[in-house]
Design an enzyme around this catalytic site. Structure first.
Site, PDB file in Angstrom:
ATOM      1  N   HIS A 281       0.824  -1.208   0.000  1.00 56.46           N
ATOM      2  CA  HIS A 281       0.000   0.000   0.000  1.00 56.46           C
ATOM      3  C   HIS A 281       0.858   1.258   0.000  1.00 56.46           C
ATOM      4  O   HIS A 281       0.512   2.276   0.606  1.00 56.46           O
ATOM      5  CB  HIS A 281      -0.947   0.004   1.212  1.00 56.46           C
ATOM      6  CG  HIS A 281      -2.283   0.640   0.933  1.00 56.46           C
ATOM      7  ND1 HIS A 281      -3.392  -0.090   0.579  1.00 56.46           N
ATOM      8  CD2 HIS A 281      -2.688   1.929   0.948  1.00 56.46           C
ATOM      9  CE1 HIS A 281      -4.422   0.713   0.413  1.00 56.46           C
ATOM     10  NE2 HIS A 281      -4.015   1.955   0.617  1.00 56.46           N
ATOM     11  N   LEU A 315       7.382   2.377  -6.910  1.00 55.76           N
ATOM     12  CA  LEU A 315       7.790   2.542  -8.305  1.00 55.76           C
ATOM     13  C   LEU A 315       7.531   3.980  -8.748  1.00 55.76           C
ATOM     14  O   LEU A 315       6.424   4.480  -8.617  1.00 55.76           O
ATOM     15  CB  LEU A 315       7.017   1.578  -9.204  1.00 55.76           C
ATOM     16  CG  LEU A 315       7.135   0.088  -8.870  1.00 55.76           C
ATOM     17  CD1 LEU A 315       6.189  -0.728  -9.742  1.00 55.76           C
ATOM     18  CD2 LEU A 315       8.556  -0.401  -9.047  1.00 55.76           C
TER      19      LEU A 315
END
Length: 386
Positions: A281, A315
Protein backbone atom coordinates in the site's frame (compact mmCIF):
# COMPACT_ATOMS: atom_id res chain seq x y z
CA UNK A 1 -1.58 8.60 -28.45
CA UNK A 2 0.39 11.77 -29.17
CA UNK A 3 4.07 11.94 -28.30
CA UNK A 4 3.61 14.95 -26.01
CA UNK A 5 6.56 15.36 -23.64
CA UNK A 6 7.44 18.45 -21.62
CA UNK A 7 11.23 18.56 -21.46
CA UNK A 8 11.15 20.79 -18.36
CA UNK A 9 9.95 17.78 -16.35
CA UNK A 10 11.77 14.72 -17.67
CA UNK A 11 11.41 12.52 -14.59
CA UNK A 12 9.30 11.87 -11.52
CA UNK A 13 11.41 14.02 -9.22
CA UNK A 14 10.83 17.07 -11.43
CA UNK A 15 7.10 16.40 -11.51
CA UNK A 16 7.03 15.95 -7.73
CA UNK A 17 8.74 19.30 -7.11
CA UNK A 18 6.38 21.10 -9.48
CA UNK A 19 3.35 19.37 -7.98
CA UNK A 20 4.35 20.48 -4.50
CA UNK A 21 4.46 24.08 -5.73
CA UNK A 22 0.90 23.83 -7.09
CA UNK A 23 -0.91 21.70 -4.48
CA UNK A 24 -2.06 22.75 -1.00
CA UNK A 25 0.19 21.23 1.64
CA UNK A 26 -2.54 19.00 3.09
CA UNK A 27 -3.17 17.42 -0.33
CA UNK A 28 0.53 16.97 -1.09
CA UNK A 29 1.10 15.43 2.34
CA UNK A 30 -1.70 12.92 1.72
CA UNK A 31 -0.18 11.89 -1.60
CA UNK A 32 3.47 11.77 -0.58
CA UNK A 33 3.22 10.56 2.99
CA UNK A 34 3.19 7.17 4.64
CA UNK A 35 2.31 5.87 8.09
CA UNK A 36 4.07 6.31 11.42
CA UNK A 37 7.67 7.42 10.77
CA UNK A 38 7.45 6.74 7.00
CA UNK A 39 10.23 4.17 7.17
CA UNK A 40 8.22 1.87 4.89
CA UNK A 41 8.00 4.52 2.16
CA UNK A 42 11.77 4.96 2.21
CA UNK A 43 12.40 1.22 2.37
CA UNK A 44 10.32 0.67 -0.76
CA UNK A 45 12.41 3.21 -2.65
CA UNK A 46 15.78 2.08 -1.29
CA UNK A 47 15.21 -1.61 -2.05
CA UNK A 48 14.02 -0.94 -5.60
CA UNK A 49 17.04 1.24 -6.25
CA UNK A 50 19.34 -1.51 -4.98
CA UNK A 51 18.33 -3.83 -7.87
CA UNK A 52 20.97 -4.00 -10.61
CA UNK A 53 20.75 -5.19 -14.22
CA UNK A 54 23.53 -6.11 -16.65
CA UNK A 55 23.85 -5.48 -20.39
CA UNK A 56 24.57 -7.87 -23.26
CA UNK A 57 26.13 -5.51 -25.77
CA UNK A 58 27.80 -7.69 -28.38
CA UNK A 59 24.81 -9.73 -29.48
CA UNK A 60 22.82 -8.66 -32.57
CA UNK A 61 20.79 -5.49 -32.11
CA UNK A 62 17.16 -5.98 -31.10
CA UNK A 63 14.04 -3.88 -31.37
CA UNK A 64 12.17 -3.18 -28.15
CA UNK A 65 8.61 -4.35 -27.65
CA UNK A 66 7.03 -2.91 -24.49
CA UNK A 67 3.64 -4.54 -25.01
CA UNK A 68 2.18 -7.06 -22.58
CA UNK A 69 -0.93 -9.25 -22.90
CA UNK A 70 -3.20 -9.48 -19.87
CA UNK A 71 -6.60 -11.15 -19.70
CA UNK A 72 -6.98 -11.28 -23.47
CA UNK A 73 -5.97 -7.66 -24.11
CA UNK A 74 -2.57 -6.43 -25.32
CA UNK A 75 -1.47 -3.27 -23.54
CA UNK A 76 1.12 -0.94 -25.01
CA UNK A 77 3.40 -0.93 -21.95
CA UNK A 78 4.07 -3.08 -18.85
CA UNK A 79 2.68 -0.50 -16.43
CA UNK A 80 -0.68 0.92 -15.46
CA UNK A 81 -2.13 3.64 -13.25
CA UNK A 82 -2.67 2.37 -9.71
CA UNK A 83 -5.79 3.25 -7.72
CA UNK A 84 -5.31 6.42 -5.67
CA UNK A 85 -8.02 7.66 -3.35
CA UNK A 86 -9.14 11.30 -3.12
CA UNK A 87 -7.47 12.17 -6.43
CA UNK A 88 -9.74 15.13 -7.03
CA UNK A 89 -8.54 16.64 -3.77
CA UNK A 90 -4.97 16.60 -5.06
CA UNK A 91 -5.85 18.10 -8.43
CA UNK A 92 -9.35 18.83 -9.76
CA UNK A 93 -10.59 16.26 -12.30
CA UNK A 94 -7.43 14.21 -11.79
CA UNK A 95 -9.12 10.79 -12.20
CA UNK A 96 -10.90 11.92 -15.36
CA UNK A 97 -7.63 13.24 -16.81
CA UNK A 98 -5.73 10.05 -16.01
CA UNK A 99 -8.51 7.77 -17.21
CA UNK A 100 -8.62 9.55 -20.57
CA UNK A 101 -4.82 9.43 -20.90
CA UNK A 102 -4.75 5.72 -20.04
CA UNK A 103 -7.46 4.91 -22.57
CA UNK A 104 -5.66 6.84 -25.29
CA UNK A 105 -2.29 5.33 -24.34
CA UNK A 106 -3.71 1.79 -24.05
CA UNK A 107 -2.62 1.12 -20.48
CA UNK A 108 -4.84 0.09 -17.53
CA UNK A 109 -6.41 2.75 -15.34
CA UNK A 110 -7.61 1.41 -11.99
CA UNK A 111 -10.36 3.49 -10.39
CA UNK A 112 -10.35 3.61 -6.59
CA UNK A 113 -13.56 3.01 -4.65
CA UNK A 114 -12.83 6.27 -2.83
CA UNK A 115 -12.01 8.30 -5.93
CA UNK A 116 -13.63 11.67 -6.57
CA UNK A 117 -14.98 10.43 -9.92
CA UNK A 118 -17.99 8.16 -10.21
CA UNK A 119 -17.48 4.71 -11.66
CA UNK A 120 -20.03 5.29 -14.41
CA UNK A 121 -18.27 8.47 -15.52
CA UNK A 122 -14.89 6.74 -15.74
CA UNK A 123 -16.43 3.85 -17.65
CA UNK A 124 -17.80 6.36 -20.15
CA UNK A 125 -14.41 8.07 -20.55
CA UNK A 126 -12.55 4.78 -21.05
CA UNK A 127 -15.33 3.11 -23.08
CA UNK A 128 -15.45 0.18 -20.69
CA UNK A 129 -11.68 -0.43 -20.64
CA UNK A 130 -10.96 0.59 -17.04
CA UNK A 131 -10.30 -1.62 -14.04
CA UNK A 132 -12.06 -1.10 -10.69
CA UNK A 133 -10.45 -1.32 -7.25
CA UNK A 134 -12.86 -2.53 -4.57
CA UNK A 135 -12.61 -2.39 -0.81
CA UNK A 136 -14.74 -5.05 0.79
CA UNK A 137 -17.95 -3.40 2.04
CA UNK A 138 -19.00 -4.81 5.39
CA UNK A 139 -22.57 -4.16 4.35
CA UNK A 140 -23.57 -6.98 1.98
CA UNK A 141 -26.22 -4.87 0.23
CA UNK A 142 -23.62 -2.20 -0.54
CA UNK A 143 -21.19 -4.81 -1.85
CA UNK A 144 -23.83 -6.43 -4.05
CA UNK A 145 -24.96 -3.13 -5.50
CA UNK A 146 -21.42 -1.93 -6.14
CA UNK A 147 -20.60 -5.14 -8.01
CA UNK A 148 -23.82 -4.77 -10.01
CA UNK A 149 -22.84 -1.24 -11.03
CA UNK A 150 -19.25 -2.26 -11.87
CA UNK A 151 -20.50 -5.08 -14.07
CA UNK A 152 -23.17 -2.94 -15.75
CA UNK A 153 -20.54 -0.30 -16.57
CA UNK A 154 -18.44 -3.02 -18.29
CA UNK A 155 -15.30 -2.73 -16.19
CA UNK A 156 -12.71 -5.12 -17.55
CA UNK A 157 -11.05 -6.29 -14.30
CA UNK A 158 -11.91 -6.21 -10.59
CA UNK A 159 -9.06 -5.49 -8.15
CA UNK A 160 -9.88 -6.24 -4.50
CA UNK A 161 -7.63 -4.49 -1.97
CA UNK A 162 -7.11 -6.57 1.16
CA UNK A 163 -4.38 -4.73 3.07
CA UNK A 164 -6.57 -2.19 4.88
CA UNK A 165 -7.99 -4.10 7.88
CA UNK A 166 -7.46 -0.82 9.79
CA UNK A 167 -6.79 2.78 8.78
CA UNK A 168 -3.09 3.50 8.58
CA UNK A 169 -1.74 5.75 11.34
CA UNK A 170 -0.64 8.71 9.22
CA UNK A 171 0.68 11.63 11.27
CA UNK A 172 0.63 14.10 8.36
CA UNK A 173 -3.07 13.54 7.74
CA UNK A 174 -3.88 13.66 11.44
CA UNK A 175 -2.17 17.03 11.80
CA UNK A 176 -3.87 18.36 8.66
CA UNK A 177 -7.34 17.17 9.69
CA UNK A 178 -7.67 15.58 6.27
CA UNK A 179 -11.21 14.92 5.08
CA UNK A 180 -13.20 14.89 1.87
CA UNK A 181 -13.91 17.73 1.29
CA UNK A 182 -11.00 19.20 3.31
CA UNK A 183 -11.71 20.51 6.80
CA UNK A 184 -11.93 24.30 6.73
CA UNK A 185 -9.41 25.10 9.43
CA UNK A 186 -7.62 28.44 9.24
CA UNK A 187 -4.42 26.59 8.42
CA UNK A 188 -5.99 24.75 5.49
CA UNK A 189 -7.74 27.88 4.23
CA UNK A 190 -4.41 29.72 4.16
CA UNK A 191 -2.78 26.76 2.38
CA UNK A 192 -5.48 26.82 -0.29
CA UNK A 193 -5.17 30.58 -0.79
CA UNK A 194 -1.46 30.18 -1.49
CA UNK A 195 -2.28 27.85 -4.40
CA UNK A 196 -4.48 30.06 -6.62
CA UNK A 197 -4.41 27.78 -9.68
CA UNK A 198 -5.57 24.79 -7.62
CA UNK A 199 -8.26 26.96 -6.01
CA UNK A 200 -9.51 28.26 -9.36
CA UNK A 201 -9.63 24.79 -10.93
CA UNK A 202 -11.41 23.42 -7.85
CA UNK A 203 -14.00 26.19 -8.06
CA UNK A 204 -14.64 25.27 -11.69
CA UNK A 205 -14.82 21.53 -11.00
CA UNK A 206 -16.86 21.73 -7.80
CA UNK A 207 -15.88 20.50 -4.38
CA UNK A 208 -14.36 17.01 -4.45
CA UNK A 209 -16.58 14.21 -3.16
CA UNK A 210 -16.47 10.41 -3.25
CA UNK A 211 -18.89 10.15 -6.14
CA UNK A 212 -19.05 6.34 -6.39
CA UNK A 213 -20.01 6.04 -2.72
CA UNK A 214 -22.52 8.90 -2.58
CA UNK A 215 -25.57 6.61 -2.99
CA UNK A 216 -24.57 4.72 0.15
CA UNK A 217 -23.63 7.68 2.37
CA UNK A 218 -26.09 9.19 4.86
CA UNK A 219 -27.31 12.62 3.94
CA UNK A 220 -25.64 15.55 5.67
CA UNK A 221 -22.75 13.35 6.82
CA UNK A 222 -20.32 15.49 8.78
CA UNK A 223 -16.61 15.43 7.93
CA UNK A 224 -15.95 14.20 11.46
CA UNK A 225 -18.24 11.22 10.83
CA UNK A 226 -16.66 10.20 7.52
CA UNK A 227 -13.95 7.93 8.94
CA UNK A 228 -16.51 6.06 11.01
CA UNK A 229 -18.76 5.55 8.00
CA UNK A 230 -15.88 4.29 5.89
CA UNK A 231 -14.69 1.90 8.57
CA UNK A 232 -18.14 0.48 9.32
CA UNK A 233 -19.54 0.30 5.79
CA UNK A 234 -16.92 0.43 3.04
CA UNK A 235 -13.49 -0.76 4.17
CA UNK A 236 -14.05 -3.93 6.15
CA UNK A 237 -11.43 -6.65 6.65
CA UNK A 238 -11.23 -9.19 3.84
CA UNK A 239 -10.60 -12.85 4.67
CA UNK A 240 -10.87 -15.90 2.43
CA UNK A 241 -14.59 -16.28 3.07
CA UNK A 242 -15.26 -12.67 2.15
CA UNK A 243 -13.29 -13.08 -1.06
CA UNK A 244 -15.24 -16.22 -1.96
CA UNK A 245 -18.46 -14.21 -1.97
CA UNK A 246 -16.89 -11.64 -4.29
CA UNK A 247 -15.42 -14.35 -6.53
CA UNK A 248 -18.85 -15.96 -6.84
CA UNK A 249 -20.49 -12.68 -7.84
CA UNK A 250 -17.76 -11.38 -10.18
CA UNK A 251 -17.41 -13.33 -13.41
CA UNK A 252 -14.49 -11.45 -14.95
CA UNK A 253 -10.76 -11.42 -14.13
CA UNK A 254 -10.16 -11.02 -10.39
CA UNK A 255 -6.98 -9.50 -8.93
CA UNK A 256 -6.14 -9.56 -5.21
CA UNK A 257 -4.07 -6.52 -4.20
CA UNK A 258 -1.96 -5.98 -1.11
CA UNK A 259 -0.18 -9.34 -0.58
CA UNK A 260 3.41 -9.81 0.63
CA UNK A 261 3.37 -13.36 2.01
CA UNK A 262 3.30 -16.88 0.58
CA UNK A 263 0.38 -17.73 2.84
CA UNK A 264 -1.80 -15.07 1.24
CA UNK A 265 -0.70 -15.88 -2.30
CA UNK A 266 -1.55 -19.55 -1.66
CA UNK A 267 -5.03 -18.51 -0.56
CA UNK A 268 -5.45 -16.35 -3.67
CA UNK A 269 -4.51 -19.31 -5.89
CA UNK A 270 -6.96 -21.58 -4.04
CA UNK A 271 -9.66 -18.98 -4.45
CA UNK A 272 -9.25 -18.92 -8.21
CA UNK A 273 -7.91 -15.38 -8.49
CA UNK A 274 -6.36 -14.53 -11.84
CA UNK A 275 -3.56 -12.33 -10.45
CA UNK A 276 -2.12 -10.85 -7.28
CA UNK A 277 -0.53 -7.47 -6.69
CA UNK A 278 2.51 -7.71 -4.46
CA UNK A 279 2.05 -4.46 -2.57
CA UNK A 280 2.38 -2.84 0.84
CA UNK A 281 0.00 0.00 0.00
CA UNK A 282 2.84 2.34 -0.80
CA UNK A 283 4.16 2.16 2.76
CA UNK A 284 0.94 3.69 4.05
CA UNK A 285 -0.38 0.86 6.26
CA UNK A 286 2.50 -0.94 8.04
CA UNK A 287 5.68 1.02 8.64
CA UNK A 288 7.66 -2.05 9.72
CA UNK A 289 6.49 -4.19 6.82
CA UNK A 290 8.65 -5.77 4.14
CA UNK A 291 9.23 -3.78 0.96
CA UNK A 292 7.24 -4.87 -2.06
CA UNK A 293 10.30 -5.55 -4.21
CA UNK A 294 11.77 -7.85 -1.54
CA UNK A 295 8.52 -9.76 -1.23
CA UNK A 296 8.32 -9.99 -5.02
CA UNK A 297 11.79 -11.51 -5.30
CA UNK A 298 10.85 -14.20 -2.81
CA UNK A 299 7.35 -14.93 -4.12
CA UNK A 300 7.68 -14.71 -7.92
CA UNK A 301 9.85 -17.83 -8.45
CA UNK A 302 7.41 -19.94 -6.42
CA UNK A 303 4.17 -18.84 -8.08
CA UNK A 304 4.93 -17.63 -11.60
CA UNK A 305 3.45 -20.81 -13.10
CA UNK A 306 0.32 -20.65 -10.96
CA UNK A 307 -0.90 -17.06 -11.16
CA UNK A 308 -0.10 -13.68 -12.72
CA UNK A 309 2.06 -11.54 -10.45
CA UNK A 310 1.87 -7.76 -10.48
CA UNK A 311 3.63 -5.22 -8.26
CA UNK A 312 3.17 -1.69 -6.97
CA UNK A 313 4.56 0.47 -4.11
CA UNK A 314 7.69 2.55 -4.51
CA UNK A 315 7.79 2.54 -8.30
CA UNK A 316 8.41 6.01 -9.74
CA UNK A 317 10.40 5.63 -12.98
CA UNK A 318 11.34 3.55 -16.00
CA UNK A 319 14.36 2.07 -14.17
CA UNK A 320 12.07 1.09 -11.28
CA UNK A 321 9.65 -0.61 -13.67
CA UNK A 322 12.51 -2.50 -15.32
CA UNK A 323 13.78 -3.61 -11.91
CA UNK A 324 10.38 -4.95 -10.86
CA UNK A 325 9.92 -6.82 -14.14
CA UNK A 326 13.43 -8.26 -13.85
CA UNK A 327 12.58 -9.47 -10.34
CA UNK A 328 9.61 -11.47 -11.59
CA UNK A 329 6.64 -9.14 -11.98
CA UNK A 330 4.43 -9.70 -15.02
CA UNK A 331 3.15 -6.13 -14.79
CA UNK A 332 3.54 -3.01 -12.64
CA UNK A 333 1.42 -0.14 -11.35
CA UNK A 334 2.39 3.41 -10.35
CA UNK A 335 0.28 5.81 -8.33
CA UNK A 336 2.10 8.85 -6.97
CA UNK A 337 4.04 9.56 -10.17
CA UNK A 338 0.89 9.89 -12.24
CA UNK A 339 -0.78 12.23 -9.76
CA UNK A 340 2.41 14.31 -9.62
CA UNK A 341 2.17 14.53 -13.40
CA UNK A 342 -1.38 15.88 -13.39
CA UNK A 343 -0.74 18.28 -10.51
CA UNK A 344 2.35 19.58 -12.32
CA UNK A 345 1.00 19.81 -15.87
CA UNK A 346 -2.78 19.71 -15.63
CA UNK A 347 -4.72 18.14 -18.49
CA UNK A 348 -1.59 16.93 -20.30
CA UNK A 349 0.04 15.51 -17.19
CA UNK A 350 -1.14 11.94 -17.71
CA UNK A 351 -0.09 11.96 -21.34
CA UNK A 352 3.35 13.36 -20.48
CA UNK A 353 3.91 10.81 -17.70
CA UNK A 354 3.01 7.82 -19.86
CA UNK A 355 5.34 8.98 -22.63
CA UNK A 356 8.14 9.77 -20.19
CA UNK A 357 7.98 6.31 -18.60
CA UNK A 358 7.92 4.63 -22.01
CA UNK A 359 10.95 6.63 -23.16
CA UNK A 360 12.89 5.71 -20.03
CA UNK A 361 11.99 2.03 -20.27
CA UNK A 362 12.82 1.80 -23.98
CA UNK A 363 16.24 3.38 -23.37
CA UNK A 364 16.98 0.88 -20.60
CA UNK A 365 15.95 -2.12 -22.68
CA UNK A 366 18.05 -0.99 -25.64
CA UNK A 367 21.02 -0.45 -23.36
CA UNK A 368 20.58 -3.94 -21.90
CA UNK A 369 20.13 -5.56 -25.31
CA UNK A 370 16.68 -6.75 -24.23
CA UNK A 371 13.98 -7.14 -26.86
CA UNK A 372 10.87 -7.90 -24.77
CA UNK A 373 9.57 -7.29 -21.29
CA UNK A 374 9.61 -11.02 -20.54
CA UNK A 375 13.38 -11.13 -21.18
CA UNK A 376 14.26 -8.58 -18.50
CA UNK A 377 14.68 -11.27 -15.84
CA UNK A 378 17.71 -12.56 -17.75
CA UNK A 379 19.49 -9.29 -17.05
CA UNK A 380 19.12 -9.20 -13.29
CA UNK A 381 22.30 -9.16 -11.22
CA UNK A 382 21.70 -11.57 -8.33
CA UNK A 383 24.65 -10.54 -6.18
CA UNK A 384 24.59 -9.82 -3.31
CA UNK A 385 21.96 -12.50 -2.59
CA UNK A 386 18.57 -11.27 -1.44
Amino acid sequence: MSDYFNSAYPDSADLERRAQQRMPAFAFDYLQGGCNEEVGVRRNRDDIQAVQLHSELLKPAVSCDLSVELFGHRYSAPFGIAPVGLQGLMWPKCPEILAASAAEGNIPFVLSTVSSAGLERIAEITQGNAWFQLYNPTDSATRTDLLRRISAARYRVLVVTVDVPTFGFRPRDIKNGLAMPPTMTWSNIIRMLTRPRWLLETARAGKPEMQTLKPYMPKNLLATELAGFMNKTVMGPVDSEGLKAIRDMWKGPLVIKGLTSEYDVDKAVELGADAVVISNHGGRQLDIGESSIRALQRIAPKYREKIKIFMDSGLRSGPNIASALACGADFTFLGRTFVYGVAALGKRGGEHTINSLKMQLQQIMRQLGCGTVAQLSRHRVVWPPV
